[in-house]
Write a protein that holds these residues in place. Structure first.
Motif, mmCIF file in Angstrom:
data_model
loop_
_atom_site.group_PDB
_atom_site.id
_atom_site.type_symbol
_atom_site.label_atom_id
_atom_site.label_comp_id
_atom_site.label_asym_id
_atom_site.label_seq_id
_atom_site.Cartn_x
_atom_site.Cartn_y
_atom_site.Cartn_z
ATOM 1 N N ILE A 111 -12.728 -47.232 20.956
ATOM 2 C CA ILE A 111 -11.545 -46.379 21.142
ATOM 3 C C ILE A 111 -11.329 -45.487 19.926
ATOM 4 O O ILE A 111 -11.044 -44.287 20.057
ATOM 5 N N TRP A 112 -11.486 -46.050 18.743
ATOM 6 C CA TRP A 112 -11.321 -45.242 17.532
ATOM 7 C C TRP A 112 -12.359 -44.130 17.458
ATOM 8 O O TRP A 112 -12.039 -42.991 17.150
ATOM 9 N N LEU A 113 -13.609 -44.463 17.752
ATOM 10 C CA LEU A 113 -14.663 -43.445 17.720
ATOM 11 C C LEU A 113 -14.400 -42.346 18.740
ATOM 12 O O LEU A 113 -14.592 -41.163 18.461
ATOM 13 N N ALA A 114 -13.939 -42.742 19.940
ATOM 14 C CA ALA A 114 -13.613 -41.759 20.974
ATOM 15 C C ALA A 114 -12.438 -40.880 20.562
ATOM 16 O O ALA A 114 -12.294 -39.755 21.051
ATOM 17 N N SER A 115 -11.601 -41.400 19.661
ATOM 18 C CA SER A 115 -10.429 -40.657 19.181
ATOM 19 C C SER A 115 -10.733 -39.861 17.917
ATOM 20 O O SER A 115 -9.828 -39.263 17.329
ATOM 21 N N GLY A 116 -11.994 -39.885 17.496
ATOM 22 C CA GLY A 116 -12.391 -39.134 16.313
ATOM 23 C C GLY A 116 -12.007 -39.795 15.008
ATOM 24 O O GLY A 116 -11.899 -39.112 13.970
ATOM 25 N N LEU A 117 -11.796 -41.110 15.031
ATOM 26 C CA LEU A 117 -11.393 -41.843 13.828
ATOM 27 C C LEU A 117 -12.597 -42.554 13.218
ATOM 28 O O LEU A 117 -13.458 -43.066 13.933
ATOM 29 N N SER A 118 -12.613 -42.615 11.915
ATOM 30 C CA SER A 118 -13.763 -43.147 11.198
ATOM 31 C C SER A 118 -13.739 -44.677 11.135
ATOM 32 O O SER A 118 -12.743 -45.280 10.732
ATOM 33 N N THR A 119 -14.858 -45.303 11.538
ATOM 34 C CA THR A 119 -15.017 -46.753 11.457
ATOM 35 C C THR A 119 -16.497 -47.042 11.232
ATOM 36 O O THR A 119 -17.354 -46.252 11.663
ATOM 37 N N PRO A 120 -16.855 -48.117 10.553
ATOM 38 C CA PRO A 120 -18.268 -48.376 10.264
ATOM 39 C C PRO A 120 -19.111 -48.515 11.527
ATOM 40 O O PRO A 120 -18.637 -48.990 12.564
ATOM 41 N N LYS A 121 -20.386 -48.116 11.437
ATOM 42 C CA LYS A 121 -21.333 -48.294 12.548
ATOM 43 C C LYS A 121 -21.439 -49.776 12.886
ATOM 44 O O LYS A 121 -21.273 -50.635 12.012
ATOM 45 N N PHE A 122 -21.773 -50.074 14.151
ATOM 46 C CA PHE A 122 -21.846 -51.475 14.550
ATOM 47 C C PHE A 122 -22.877 -51.673 15.647
ATOM 48 O O PHE A 122 -23.355 -50.709 16.265
ATOM 49 N N ALA A 123 -23.204 -52.939 15.883
ATOM 50 C CA ALA A 123 -24.092 -53.320 16.975
ATOM 51 C C ALA A 123 -23.671 -54.698 17.456
ATOM 52 O O ALA A 123 -23.205 -55.531 16.662
ATOM 53 N N MET A 124 -23.811 -54.924 18.749
ATOM 54 C CA MET A 124 -23.543 -56.245 19.299
ATOM 55 C C MET A 124 -24.812 -57.089 19.186
ATOM 56 O O MET A 124 -25.924 -56.607 19.393
ATOM 57 N N LEU A 125 -24.651 -58.377 18.842
ATOM 58 C CA LEU A 125 -25.787 -59.269 18.628
ATOM 59 C C LEU A 125 -25.938 -60.262 19.768
ATOM 60 O O LEU A 125 -24.977 -60.590 20.464
ATOM 61 N N ALA A 126 -27.157 -60.746 19.947
ATOM 62 C CA ALA A 126 -27.473 -61.762 20.946
ATOM 63 C C ALA A 126 -28.614 -62.628 20.407
ATOM 64 O O ALA A 126 -29.220 -62.314 19.374
ATOM 65 N N ASP A 127 -28.912 -63.710 21.115
ATOM 66 C CA ASP A 127 -29.990 -64.609 20.688
ATOM 67 C C ASP A 127 -31.322 -63.885 20.529
ATOM 68 O O ASP A 127 -32.113 -64.212 19.646
ATOM 69 N N ASP A 128 -31.565 -62.896 21.386
ATOM 70 C CA ASP A 128 -32.857 -62.218 21.382
ATOM 71 C C ASP A 128 -32.800 -60.851 20.692
ATOM 72 O O ASP A 128 -33.643 -59.981 20.951
ATOM 73 N N SER A 129 -31.816 -60.643 19.818
ATOM 74 C CA SER A 129 -31.698 -59.364 19.118
ATOM 75 C C SER A 129 -32.917 -59.108 18.234
ATOM 76 O O SER A 129 -33.539 -60.042 17.705
ATOM 77 N N ASP A 130 -33.237 -57.841 18.083
ATOM 78 C CA ASP A 130 -34.298 -57.419 17.168
ATOM 79 C C ASP A 130 -33.664 -57.279 15.787
ATOM 80 O O ASP A 130 -33.091 -56.244 15.453
ATOM 81 N N TRP A 131 -33.747 -58.348 14.999
ATOM 82 C CA TRP A 131 -33.039 -58.399 13.717
ATOM 83 C C TRP A 131 -33.483 -57.283 12.776
ATOM 84 O O TRP A 131 -32.657 -56.672 12.095
ATOM 85 N N ALA A 132 -34.782 -57.018 12.747
ATOM 86 C CA ALA A 132 -35.297 -55.985 11.848
ATOM 87 C C ALA A 132 -34.768 -54.606 12.236
ATOM 88 O O ALA A 132 -34.402 -53.798 11.364
ATOM 89 N N ALA A 133 -34.682 -54.348 13.547
ATOM 90 C CA ALA A 133 -34.183 -53.057 14.007
ATOM 91 C C ALA A 133 -32.704 -52.883 13.674
ATOM 92 O O ALA A 133 -32.267 -51.792 13.284
ATOM 93 N N ILE A 134 -31.953 -53.951 13.809
ATOM 94 C CA ILE A 134 -30.517 -53.899 13.492
ATOM 95 C C ILE A 134 -30.312 -53.642 12.001
ATOM 96 O O ILE A 134 -29.485 -52.813 11.602
ATOM 97 N N ALA A 135 -31.074 -54.362 11.175
ATOM 98 C CA ALA A 135 -30.967 -54.169 9.724
ATOM 99 C C ALA A 135 -31.369 -52.755 9.320
ATOM 100 O O ALA A 135 -30.755 -52.152 8.428
ATOM 101 N N ALA A 136 -32.390 -52.206 10.007
ATOM 102 C CA ALA A 136 -32.827 -50.846 9.704
ATOM 103 C C ALA A 136 -31.770 -49.821 10.111
ATOM 104 O O ALA A 136 -31.529 -48.837 9.404
ATOM 105 N N ASP A 137 -31.106 -50.058 11.252
ATOM 106 C CA ASP A 137 -30.119 -49.105 11.755
ATOM 107 C C ASP A 137 -28.824 -49.141 10.939
ATOM 108 O O ASP A 137 -28.294 -48.092 10.554
ATOM 109 N N LEU A 138 -28.311 -50.329 10.675
ATOM 110 C CA LEU A 138 -27.037 -50.454 9.962
ATOM 111 C C LEU A 138 -27.212 -50.465 8.444
ATOM 112 O O LEU A 138 -26.256 -50.205 7.713
ATOM 113 N N GLU A 139 -28.418 -50.792 7.993
ATOM 114 C CA GLU A 139 -28.771 -50.906 6.581
ATOM 115 C C GLU A 139 -28.132 -52.150 5.964
ATOM 116 O O GLU A 139 -27.051 -52.596 6.377
ATOM 117 N N LEU A 140 -28.821 -52.699 5.003
ATOM 118 C CA LEU A 140 -28.336 -53.882 4.287
ATOM 119 C C LEU A 140 -27.634 -53.461 3.010
ATOM 120 O O LEU A 140 -28.012 -52.453 2.403
#
Length: 323
Positions: A111-140
């Motif tokens: 909702i905040w992003l749709a309203s043009g408000l700034s919030t950190p990037k995010f991703a939803m996690l699951a048992d079979d998530s690609d951990w390396a891809a998530i770390a690359a996208d969000l950065e450590l």
């Protein structure tokens, strides 16, 4: 505030605290303080613990209004608000939908992003998530936390991709929905809000300095090691910008009554990022809303009175409904 009911007009008030969430202990501290404050002002206030007493018992109490001092699930997430709507008992804080949205960190961000408000990037996690891809996208480093908990319950700061599975498992103990979020390094602020719609007002910002920048459950509620600065000691223009952003975020979610938004200001460019909205903030001796209210000229007991005066229902016209 718009609605200046007298103490007598408030009628019989229930203070709801305790509950069944992982934040029960903090809720008991908040509710005990609110109950004592309202009684000190002459309010006919009574304790009620939804974790140990049923909704039938709540109805039997015939409260004219209730102060919700519950945190987390079954109190801050819209479920109790829906029950109170059914019972016709006005309550403090946001309504059913706004409470549910604000409790869901992913929906809040959308909702905040749709309203043009700034919030950190995010991703939803699951048992079979690609951990390396998530770390690359969000950065450590990044943050992993339950999507529907508060008070930093189940939260981990991840500094290595190998830590992600364990961080996910910890968060999943609290919630089936787990979120990974970009870590913003910089200044931590919080902003309390009182009121609704265009009449909502932001209290002075509080700057939080926690030991080793770790504002966790222990440092929030049970130690005196965390330092709080109110006024925050930042330029007036920056404070006004952040306060305006928080008010916009509050209205975007449809919040009312009161709330508190947490904000990070990135050190590299001073850009503010909204983290989350609390629709039933803490009211303990370490809590932030009373601290900001005091700087604004409102002591703890007066703050409690202003909040209980704002109690209302979503369905104002429900009694006029006919099939």
């Amino acid at each position: 505030m718009e609605n200046k009911l007298s103490v007598k007009e408030l009628g019989k008030v229930g203070v709801l605290f305790g509950g069944r969430s992982a934040e029960r202990e903090v809720s008991i501290m908040s509710g005990s303080g609110v109950l004592a404050a309202l009684i000190s002002k002459g309010v006919d206030a009574h304790a009620f613990d939804p974790g140990q007493q049923s909704l039938a018992e709540l109805a039997e109490q015939k409260f004219d209004r209730v102060f919700i001092a519950l945190h987390g699930r079954y109190g801050e997430d819209g479920t109790l608000q829906g029950a109170l709507e059914q019972l016709g008992i006005p309550y403090t804080g946001s309504g059913t939908l706004a409470s549910s949205l604000a409790m869901d960190k992913a929906m809040t961000k959308r909702i905040w992003l749709a309203s043009g408000l700034s919030t950190p990037k995010f991703a939803m996690l699951a048992d079979d998530s690609d951990w390396a891809a998530i770390a690359a996208d969000l950065e450590l480093p990044l943050i992993v936390k339950p999507a529907h908990e508060g008070s930093t319950m189940g939260l981990t700061k991840v500094t290595d991709v190998a830590q992600l599975p364990a961080a996910y498992k910890l968060a999943a103990r609290f919630d089936s929905a787990v979120i990974a979020e970009q870590f913003i390094e910089g200044m931590e602020l919080t902003c309390a809000v009182l009121g609704r719609d265009e009449n909502a007002q932001a209290f002075p910002l509080i700057r939080i300095v926690a030991p080793d920048a770790n504002y966790d459950y222990q440092n929030k509620y049970f130690t005196d090691d965390t330092k709080y600065f109110c006024p925050a000691g930042i330029p007036d223009e920056q404070e006004q910008e952040i306060s305006a952003m928080v008010l916009a975020s509050y209205r975007a979610l449809g919040c009312r009554g009161w709330g508190r938004a947490d904000v990070m200001v990135r050190a590299t460019d001073n850009k503010p990022f909204l983290l989350e909205m609390n629709t039933s903030p803490g009211m303990t001796s370490h809590s932030l809303v009373p601290m900001a209210a005091k700087v604004a000229g409102l002591d703890y007991a007066e703050l409690c009175l202003e909040i209980i005066r704002s109690a209302e229902l979503d369905l104002h016209a429900s009694s006029d409904w006919k099939p």
